[in-house]
Design an enzyme around this catalytic site. Sequence first.
Site, PDB file in Angstrom:
ATOM      1  N   GLU A  29      22.874   9.238   2.730  1.00 44.45           N
ATOM      2  CA  GLU A  29      22.555   7.759   2.760  1.00 44.45           C
ATOM      3  C   GLU A  29      22.538   7.214   1.195  1.00 44.45           C
ATOM      4  O   GLU A  29      22.122   7.837   0.625  1.00 44.45           O
ATOM      5  CB  GLU A  29      21.323   7.739   3.450  1.00 44.45           C
ATOM      6  CG  GLU A  29      21.019   7.818   5.107  1.00 44.45           C
ATOM      7  CD  GLU A  29      19.855   7.458   5.482  1.00 44.45           C
ATOM      8  OE1 GLU A  29      19.191   6.364   4.998  1.00 44.45           O
ATOM      9  OE2 GLU A  29      19.709   7.789   6.590  1.00 44.45           O
ATOM     10  N   ARG A  79      18.692   9.962   0.569  1.00 39.62           N
ATOM     11  CA  ARG A  79      18.303  11.076   1.191  1.00 39.62           C
ATOM     12  C   ARG A  79      19.543  11.824   2.085  1.00 39.62           C
ATOM     13  O   ARG A  79      20.511  11.107   2.183  1.00 39.62           O
ATOM     14  CB  ARG A  79      17.014  10.475   2.322  1.00 39.62           C
ATOM     15  CG  ARG A  79      17.708   9.704   3.561  1.00 39.62           C
ATOM     16  CD  ARG A  79      16.381   9.260   4.354  1.00 39.62           C
ATOM     17  NE  ARG A  79      16.801   8.277   5.407  1.00 39.62           N
ATOM     18  CZ  ARG A  79      16.046   7.931   6.342  1.00 39.62           C
ATOM     19  NH1 ARG A  79      14.812   8.468   6.464  1.00 39.62           N
ATOM     20  NH2 ARG A  79      16.404   7.118   7.214  1.00 39.62           N
ATOM     21  N   ARG A 101       0.795  -1.183  -0.053  1.00 36.89           N
ATOM     22  CA  ARG A 101      -0.051  -0.050   0.011  1.00 36.89           C
ATOM     23  C   ARG A 101       1.106   1.307  -0.130  1.00 36.89           C
ATOM     24  O   ARG A 101       1.921   1.343   0.732  1.00 36.89           O
ATOM     25  CB  ARG A 101      -0.848  -0.010   1.192  1.00 36.89           C
ATOM     26  CG  ARG A 101      -0.420  -0.324   2.416  1.00 36.89           C
ATOM     27  CD  ARG A 101      -1.125  -0.443   3.761  1.00 36.89           C
ATOM     28  NE  ARG A 101      -1.387   0.835   4.067  1.00 36.89           N
ATOM     29  CZ  ARG A 101      -0.969   1.587   5.065  1.00 36.89           C
ATOM     30  NH1 ARG A 101       0.084   1.210   5.647  1.00 36.89           N
ATOM     31  NH2 ARG A 101      -1.364   2.474   5.299  1.00 36.89           N
ATOM     32  N   ASP A 146      10.234  -2.362  13.401  1.00 40.34           N
ATOM     33  CA  ASP A 146      10.535  -0.786  13.999  1.00 40.34           C
ATOM     34  C   ASP A 146      11.094  -0.998  15.309  1.00 40.34           C
ATOM     35  O   ASP A 146      10.608  -1.960  15.969  1.00 40.34           O
ATOM     36  CB  ASP A 146       8.982   0.108  13.642  1.00 40.34           C
ATOM     37  CG  ASP A 146       8.719   0.308  12.184  1.00 40.34           C
ATOM     38  OD1 ASP A 146       9.859   0.783  11.476  1.00 40.34           O
ATOM     39  OD2 ASP A 146       7.642   0.353  11.891  1.00 40.34           O
ATOM     40  N   ARG A 202      -3.398  10.482   1.108  1.00 42.41           N
ATOM     41  CA  ARG A 202      -4.255  11.225   2.131  1.00 42.41           C
ATOM     42  C   ARG A 202      -4.793  12.454   1.420  1.00 42.41           C
ATOM     43  O   ARG A 202      -3.938  13.246   0.753  1.00 42.41           O
ATOM     44  CB  ARG A 202      -3.330  11.862   3.386  1.00 42.41           C
ATOM     45  CG  ARG A 202      -2.706  10.648   4.234  1.00 42.41           C
ATOM     46  CD  ARG A 202      -2.145  11.331   5.445  1.00 42.41           C
ATOM     47  NE  ARG A 202      -1.330  10.202   6.155  1.00 42.41           N
ATOM     48  CZ  ARG A 202      -0.310  10.400   7.136  1.00 42.41           C
ATOM     49  NH1 ARG A 202       0.007  11.623   7.188  1.00 42.41           N
ATOM     50  NH2 ARG A 202       0.451   9.518   7.393  1.00 42.41           N
ATOM     51  N   TYR A 262      12.371  -7.347   9.640  1.00 47.77           N
ATOM     52  CA  TYR A 262      12.482  -5.962   9.446  1.00 47.77           C
ATOM     53  C   TYR A 262      11.544  -5.511  10.721  1.00 47.77           C
ATOM     54  O   TYR A 262      10.166  -5.666  10.723  1.00 47.77           O
ATOM     55  CB  TYR A 262      12.202  -5.163   8.340  1.00 47.77           C
ATOM     56  CG  TYR A 262      12.165  -3.766   8.373  1.00 47.77           C
ATOM     57  CD1 TYR A 262      13.533  -3.193   8.612  1.00 47.77           C
ATOM     58  CD2 TYR A 262      11.018  -2.932   8.621  1.00 47.77           C
ATOM     59  CE1 TYR A 262      13.615  -1.973   8.769  1.00 47.77           C
ATOM     60  CE2 TYR A 262      11.257  -1.447   8.747  1.00 47.77           C
ATOM     61  CZ  TYR A 262      12.417  -1.012   8.937  1.00 47.77           C
ATOM     62  OH  TYR A 262      12.600   0.289   9.008  1.00 47.77           O
ATOM     63  N   ARG A 303      20.211  -5.630   2.684  1.00 49.50           N
ATOM     64  CA  ARG A 303      20.472  -4.459   1.931  1.00 49.50           C
ATOM     65  C   ARG A 303      21.364  -3.704   3.026  1.00 49.50           C
ATOM     66  O   ARG A 303      21.049  -3.777   4.447  1.00 49.50           O
ATOM     67  CB  ARG A 303      19.538  -3.629   1.645  1.00 49.50           C
ATOM     68  CG  ARG A 303      18.551  -4.158   0.547  1.00 49.50           C
ATOM     69  CD  ARG A 303      19.379  -4.166  -0.849  1.00 49.50           C
ATOM     70  NE  ARG A 303      19.540  -2.709  -1.469  1.00 49.50           N
ATOM     71  CZ  ARG A 303      20.382  -2.468  -2.282  1.00 49.50           C
ATOM     72  NH1 ARG A 303      20.906  -3.690  -3.000  1.00 49.50           N
ATOM     73  NH2 ARG A 303      20.775  -1.279  -2.976  1.00 49.50           N
TER      74      ARG A 303
END
Length: 371
Positions: free
Chosen positions: A304, A278, A170, A354, A174, A352, A247
């Site tokens: 980065e 970034r 997804r 958070d 917004r 992965y 990665r």
Amino acid sequence: MKYNYLIVGSGLYGAIFAHEAKEKGKSVLVVDKRPNIGGNVYTEKIEGINVHKYGAHIFHTNNKKVWDYVNQFAEFNRFTNSPVANYKGELYSMPFNMYTFNKMWGVVTPAEAEAKINEQRAEVTHEPQNLEEQAISLVGRDVYEKLVKGYTEKQWGRDCKDLPAFIIKRLPVRLTFDNNYFNALYQGIPIGGYTKLIENLLDGIEVRLNIDYLENKAELDLMAEKVVYTGPIDAYFGYKLGYLEYRSVRFETELLDIPNFQGNAAVNYTDRETPWTRIIEHKWFEFGKDENGNDLPKTVISREYSSEWKPGDEPYYPVNDEKNSKLYQQYKELAEQETNVIFGGRLGEYKYYDMDQVIAVALDMCEVELS
């Protein structure tokens, strides 16, 4: 046996387990092969600025239990992540919202934006076969070309047409003027940096740095009844079934003698031609002020670069494709036979996570193990 637990790695998982074990009266030794505690959340102070040494870490969660837990060890500021995307000098708001669509197409109302997106999504009429088709089917061609394509290709080192569709399940769209990237109930940055938070977790616990557990495994294992291992699971088993893929990220960090480089904590470079993904300007995580509320005269930026991982590099993001997931399952079966070892965290579970998820699984493990 001198200790109840030997904890390998002083990142969030290891530090939380160590703290909870000590609270329960257990004896604990933490070892880390780096010269500093904190794993990838380590922050280093440069000219009064807390620099996120291993990439930007912005705490965000909807889990009240996790939020209440971390607030025992650090006070958090109210930083809200609102990245800016730079596409060949054109600046767009992230995540995709009404500011983005107004800049992209000149639309003013949510209905106009929605109509434009729907018109462009219609280009893909079949089940998406790759990431490019998947992204277009979600947000349309214009947003894909300018804000998704180049960035994603740099992140993965592959063309979007060669990446599987499932990577982008997804893309949040917004139809409001809202730049709050995470939309989480609780978010912020620990005041004084993450290293302070980890120091508080490890308060009163013996920590030995610059110790490579795998190189000294035999003697270290004799020192404790149980091991909590947060390193790469394949490394633990000497890569005997093959290497799991990651990665990696490379950082170029500069101290600049100016007060403001880009006016925002994170600017994503979304064209393919710019080599970095970034630039982070660390001072804005704490609103450009030092701990006494004074403006900081200098700034520190980090570019980065996403890279293919090779043995010896720092592993960052597990490549959870079919091949690697299968290989991880085989390592997991080996891990389950190690009765005195707990494998945890992003590398130990090849997942992965958070930060808030790491904290949640660490606390769950503590409940099971230490109760």
